[in-house]
Design a protein around this motif. Sequence first.
Motif, short mmCIF file in Angstrom:
data_model
loop_
_atom_site.label_atom_id
_atom_site.label_comp_id
_atom_site.label_asym_id
_atom_site.label_seq_id
_atom_site.Cartn_x
_atom_site.Cartn_y
_atom_site.Cartn_z
N SER A 100 13.04 44.64 110.14
CA SER A 100 14.47 44.28 110.06
C SER A 100 15.01 44.74 108.72
O SER A 100 14.26 44.88 107.75
CB SER A 100 14.65 42.77 110.16
N GLU A 101 16.34 44.92 108.68
CA GLU A 101 17.00 45.42 107.47
C GLU A 101 16.61 44.64 106.21
O GLU A 101 16.43 45.19 105.15
CB GLU A 101 18.52 45.36 107.64
N LYS A 102 16.49 43.30 106.38
CA LYS A 102 16.27 42.45 105.20
C LYS A 102 14.80 42.20 104.90
O LYS A 102 14.46 41.53 103.92
CB LYS A 102 16.98 41.09 105.40
N ASP A 103 13.91 42.71 105.74
CA ASP A 103 12.47 42.54 105.45
C ASP A 103 12.12 43.20 104.14
O ASP A 103 12.70 44.23 103.76
CB ASP A 103 11.63 43.23 106.55
N TRP A 104 11.14 42.63 103.46
CA TRP A 104 10.65 43.25 102.22
C TRP A 104 9.62 44.33 102.52
O TRP A 104 8.80 44.17 103.44
CB TRP A 104 10.01 42.20 101.32
N VAL A 105 9.69 45.40 101.74
CA VAL A 105 8.69 46.47 101.82
C VAL A 105 8.09 46.64 100.43
O VAL A 105 8.82 46.74 99.45
CB VAL A 105 9.33 47.80 102.24
N GLN A 128 10.95 37.20 95.92
CA GLN A 128 11.33 36.97 97.32
C GLN A 128 12.73 36.36 97.49
O GLN A 128 13.33 36.48 98.56
CB GLN A 128 10.29 36.17 98.08
N ASP A 129 13.25 35.73 96.43
CA ASP A 129 14.62 35.20 96.54
C ASP A 129 15.63 36.09 95.82
O ASP A 129 16.80 35.72 95.67
CB ASP A 129 14.67 33.78 95.95
N ASP A 130 15.20 37.26 95.38
CA ASP A 130 16.08 38.16 94.65
C ASP A 130 16.93 38.98 95.63
O ASP A 130 16.51 39.25 96.75
CB ASP A 130 15.21 39.11 93.80
N GLU A 131 18.10 39.37 95.18
CA GLU A 131 18.99 40.17 96.03
C GLU A 131 18.49 41.60 96.15
O GLU A 131 18.59 42.22 97.22
CB GLU A 131 20.40 40.19 95.40
N LYS A 203 14.43 44.39 89.23
CA LYS A 203 13.82 43.49 88.24
C LYS A 203 12.43 44.00 87.83
O LYS A 203 11.75 44.67 88.61
CB LYS A 203 13.69 42.11 88.90
N ILE A 204 12.04 43.62 86.63
CA ILE A 204 10.72 43.97 86.11
C ILE A 204 9.81 42.74 86.22
O ILE A 204 10.19 41.65 85.83
CB ILE A 204 10.86 44.34 84.61
#
Length: 231
Positions: A100-105, A128-131, A203-204
Motif C-alpha cells: 500500500s502507498e503508506k507501507d514502509w519500505v 514508524q510515526d514519522d511523516e 531523519k537521521i
Amino acid sequence: MTNTRSIWAVVPAAGVGKRMQAERPKQYLELAGKTVLEHTLTRLLQAEIFTAISVAISIEDPYWSELTISKNEHVLTAPGGKERSDSVFSALQAISGRASEKDWVLVHDAARPCITAADIRLLIGSLQDDEIGGILALSSHDTLKNVEGGRIVGTLDRVHIWRALTPQMFRYGQLKQALEASAGNPAVTDEASALELLGFQPKIVEGRPDNIKITRPEDLPLAQFYLEQQQ
Ligand code: C5P
C-alpha cells in the motif's frame, strides 16, 4: 512495534562492484562460508519483520538462481537496472500489487552483510510515526576536506556531516514517486537524496559503525571479524 502495516525490504543487488577488482560481483564473494548476499538476506529474514524482501538482480546474473535463499518464500526477485536507483525502483514495482502507498519500505544494500536486527528495530522504532522517514547514518569522526586537483580548498564543518548508511526507510508511494521524479539524475546515490530533491528532510538515526559496505578487498576480512564479534 504495534503498527499493523506491512513493512517491506528492498535489496539492490545488481551492481558489478568494479572497485573490488574481483572475478565476480562483490555480493557473491565468499565471507565465512556464505556469499555476502546470503549473509545480508539471512540477517533481514532473521529480523522477522518484513512481509517480503524484494531483491533486484541483474538479468545477466548466473549466480543468484544457484543460491537456496533465492527460493525462500519471503524472497522475491526483480530485474536490476542501470543505476542503483533503477534497481530499487524495479524491486518496488515487483511488490506493487501487494504494497500500500503508506507501507514502509526499508532499502538495504546487498553489500552490507553486518546489519543487525537491533539496528533494523531501532530504525523502525524511531521512524514508524514519522511523516517522511529516514536513514541509518554515522557522524563523521574525521575532519573532512574539500579537494580540487589534489589540493585542499576548504574544510567542512563536521558537526553537520553524517555518513549515510542503509537501511533507508520511506513510505512505498512516496519513495516510488521520488525515484520516478529523479530518474537519470546522477546526484541520486541513495533513496534519501531522491526525497531531498522533492524538498523533504529525512531523519537521521545513528546506526552501528560495524554496518560497513563491502567496497574494497580489505573490507572482506573486516566484515568477517564483525560478523564473528556479533555472534
Ligand atoms: O556500487 P555501490 O556499492 O554503491 O552499490 C550499492 C548497492 O547497490 C549494491 O548492493 C549494488 O549491488 C547495488 N546496485 C544495484 N544496481 C546497480 C548498481 C548497484 O542493485 N545498477
